[in-house]
Design an enzyme around this catalytic site. Structure first.
Site, PDB file in Angstrom:
ATOM      1  N   TYR A 185       3.704  -3.780  -4.243  1.00  0.00           N
ATOM      2  CA  TYR A 185       2.551  -4.071  -3.374  1.00  0.00           C
ATOM      3  C   TYR A 185       1.248  -4.002  -4.163  1.00  0.00           C
ATOM      4  O   TYR A 185       0.463  -4.952  -4.185  1.00  0.00           O
ATOM      5  CB  TYR A 185       2.516  -3.086  -2.190  1.00  0.00           C
ATOM      6  CG  TYR A 185       1.174  -3.052  -1.477  1.00  0.00           C
ATOM      7  CD1 TYR A 185       0.712  -4.162  -0.780  1.00  0.00           C
ATOM      8  CD2 TYR A 185       0.353  -1.914  -1.512  1.00  0.00           C
ATOM      9  CE1 TYR A 185      -0.533  -4.142  -0.136  1.00  0.00           C
ATOM     10  CE2 TYR A 185      -0.879  -1.883  -0.876  1.00  0.00           C
ATOM     11  CZ  TYR A 185      -1.317  -3.002  -0.181  1.00  0.00           C
ATOM     12  OH  TYR A 185      -2.543  -2.977   0.440  1.00  0.00           O
TER      13      TYR A 185
ATOM     14  N   LYS B 183      -1.503  -6.949  -5.208  1.00  0.00           N
ATOM     15  CA  LYS B 183      -2.918  -6.909  -4.825  1.00  0.00           C
ATOM     16  C   LYS B 183      -3.806  -6.934  -6.079  1.00  0.00           C
ATOM     17  O   LYS B 183      -4.852  -7.576  -6.092  1.00  0.00           O
ATOM     18  CB  LYS B 183      -3.228  -5.644  -3.997  1.00  0.00           C
ATOM     19  CG  LYS B 183      -2.613  -5.603  -2.616  1.00  0.00           C
ATOM     20  CD  LYS B 183      -3.085  -6.702  -1.675  1.00  0.00           C
ATOM     21  CE  LYS B 183      -4.528  -6.555  -1.233  1.00  0.00           C
ATOM     22  NZ  LYS B 183      -4.887  -7.576  -0.217  1.00  0.00           N
TER      23      LYS B 183
ATOM     24  N   THR C  63      -7.258  -2.998  -2.008  1.00  0.00           N
ATOM     25  CA  THR C  63      -6.875  -1.596  -1.821  1.00  0.00           C
ATOM     26  C   THR C  63      -7.206  -0.747  -3.046  1.00  0.00           C
ATOM     27  O   THR C  63      -7.280  -1.273  -4.168  1.00  0.00           O
ATOM     28  CB  THR C  63      -5.351  -1.527  -1.551  1.00  0.00           C
ATOM     29  OG1 THR C  63      -4.896  -0.190  -1.692  1.00  0.00           O
ATOM     30  CG2 THR C  63      -4.564  -2.371  -2.559  1.00  0.00           C
ATOM     31  N   ASP C  64      -7.364   0.558  -2.825  1.00  0.00           N
ATOM     32  CA  ASP C  64      -7.581   1.463  -3.964  1.00  0.00           C
ATOM     33  C   ASP C  64      -6.290   1.654  -4.763  1.00  0.00           C
ATOM     34  O   ASP C  64      -6.307   2.200  -5.858  1.00  0.00           O
ATOM     35  CB  ASP C  64      -8.110   2.822  -3.484  1.00  0.00           C
ATOM     36  CG  ASP C  64      -7.175   3.552  -2.518  1.00  0.00           C
ATOM     37  OD1 ASP C  64      -6.165   2.966  -2.088  1.00  0.00           O
ATOM     38  OD2 ASP C  64      -7.468   4.722  -2.191  1.00  0.00           O
ATOM     39  N   GLU C  65      -5.145   1.186  -4.198  1.00  0.00           N
ATOM     40  CA  GLU C  65      -3.860   1.414  -4.871  1.00  0.00           C
ATOM     41  C   GLU C  65      -3.754   0.647  -6.189  1.00  0.00           C
ATOM     42  O   GLU C  65      -2.907   0.952  -7.023  1.00  0.00           O
ATOM     43  CB  GLU C  65      -2.702   1.088  -3.917  1.00  0.00           C
ATOM     44  CG  GLU C  65      -2.812   1.890  -2.632  1.00  0.00           C
ATOM     45  CD  GLU C  65      -1.605   1.833  -1.715  1.00  0.00           C
ATOM     46  OE1 GLU C  65      -0.507   1.524  -2.189  1.00  0.00           O
ATOM     47  OE2 GLU C  65      -1.782   2.114  -0.517  1.00  0.00           O
TER      48      GLU C  65
END
Ligand code: NAD
Ligand code: TYD
Length: 357
Positions: free
Chosen positions: A163, A167, A138-140
């Site tokens: 989260y 990741k 993810t870009d998060e």
């Protein structure tokens, strides 16, 4: 991916993006291979998402194995039994709000699970270079942006939720297995997806379902947080391009180049559902309710995806107008899918965490 006849281990294939990816694969004329879907079937895994695939390809080109990616024995046995040459790792705990209420499962599945998969691949594949471990991320992991910048592949990692931290850790492990053990890997970091089969705890499907039941539409904080939305099929085509042509050890950012504040998006959705349900344009907007902000709420995500465009020739194919229309149409056409989701564990969690606020 070794060839068009590859045997893929898709983890988390019963979830939102994984099930869309399996549908996408079987629609590709140049894919003649086999898919082994390994999924633990958590609250977010729904085998119903793949009932048509099961009917058409089950037992020939599609196999389902209920398993936890943290189970080393089982995963190694699957990689061996089916002669897997490509792993696509979607399996994860994926919802930021859940990670705030209970991070433990996130650490287990996202970090230990990815580690276990890497170990199984390393053990069974040895020094083979005609194989690929693709990790979906993810870009998060890059954290939160100000008003103007973009995430690039070399943006330093700065995750801010359990989260995104889990990741980020998994991405680092995948990368480490490339440098240390020469395991052929690729990583993709994608922005927010939307489309069919999206579990209704995430913004877009939650809003659509609440509108259908005329319930409040909870917008966090001031509603001005920005997300970059990508239609899920475009994410699938990007992953497929990476499997075919991605360079080992590389990270590819994938995004919609399509930024909206949450409140703009919720207003658009209200108009779209009203249009489809023959209601006045403003009908659902009265349900919009500003609620307490999410702790550590990242302000803005925006992806620069020049690398995958220039290197692999990928581009988005679905406009936001078309994607939203297809998404709303799909939810309106699938009341049974919604009902089945609602009667599961999801219901209890939702009631506890959203409806009592
Ligand atoms: P999802 O929550 O809809 O699906 C996750 C799937 O993984 C479910 O089928 C679940 O049963 C399975 N799973 C969970 N734990 C497992 C375990 N221990 N072993 C085996 N299976 C397990 O998630 P999603 O939205 O489809 O996301 C898929 C991947 O894409 C995730 O890795 C996520 O981080 C990443 N991603 C998602 C988005 C997005 O907008 N949804 C954006 C970028 C990246
Ligand atoms: P979400 O779909 O949970 O994705 P992510 O947190 O991974 O970006 O949320 C998208 C945006 O919508 C995010 O800024 C949080 C916000 N949001 C709401 O305002 N209300 C809601 O009920 C939900 C689930 C999210």
């Amino acid at each position: 991916m070794a060839s068009s006849a590859s045997t893929l281990l898709v983890t988390g294939g019963a979830g939102f993006i994984g099930s869309n990816f399996i549908h996408y694969l079987f629609k590709q004329a140049d894919f003649t291979g086999t898919v082994i879907n390994v999924d633990k079937l958590t609250y977010a895994g729904n085998p119903e998402n793949l009932s048509d695939i099961e009917k058409e390809h089950g037992g020939t080109r599609y196999f389902f194995e209920k398993a936890d990616i943290c189970d080393h024995e089982k995963i190694s046995a699957v990689v061996e039994k089916y002669s897997i040459d490509t792993v696509v790792n979607f399996a994860a705990e994926s919802h930021v709000d859940r990670s705030i209420f209970g991070p433990k499962e996130f650490i287990q599945t996202n970090i230990v699970g990815t580690f276990t998969l890497l170990e199984a691949a390393k053990k069974v594949w040895g020094a083979r270079q005609d194989v690929l471990f693709h990790h979906v991320s993810t870009d998060e992991v890059y954290g939160s942006l100000g008003e103007t910048d973009f995430f690039h592949e070399n943006t330093p990692y700065a995750p801010r939720s359990p989260y995104s931290a889990s990741k980020a850790a998994s991405d680092h492990l995948v990368s480490a297995y490339f440098y240390t053990y020469h395991l052929p890997v690729t990583i993709s970091n994608c922005s927010n997806n939307y489309g069919p089969f999206h579990f209704p705890e995430k913004l877009i499907p939650l809003m659509i379902l609440n509108m259908l039941e005329e319930k409040p539409l909870p917008v966090y904080g001031d509603g001005k947080n920005v997300r970059d939305w990508l239609f899920v099929e475009d994410h699938c085509s990007a992953i497929y391009a990476i499997l075919k042509k991605g360079r080992h050890g590389e990270t590819y950012n994938i995004g919609g180049e399509n930024e909206w504040t949450n409140i703009e998006l919720v207003n658009l959705l209200c108009e779209k559902v009203a249009e489809k349900n023959n209601k006045p344009r403003e009908y659902y907007k009265k349900l919009i309710t500003f609620v307490n902000d999410r702790p550590g709420h990242d302000r803005r995500y925006a992806i620069n995806c020049d690398k995958i465009k220039n290197e692999l020739g990928w581009k988005q194919a679905v406009t936001f107008a078309e994607g939203l229309d297809r998404t709303v149409t799909w939810y309106l056409a699938n009341p049974e899918w919604i009902e089945h989701i609602k009667s599961g564990e999801y219901r209890t969690w939702l009631e506890k965490n959203y409806e009592t606020r």
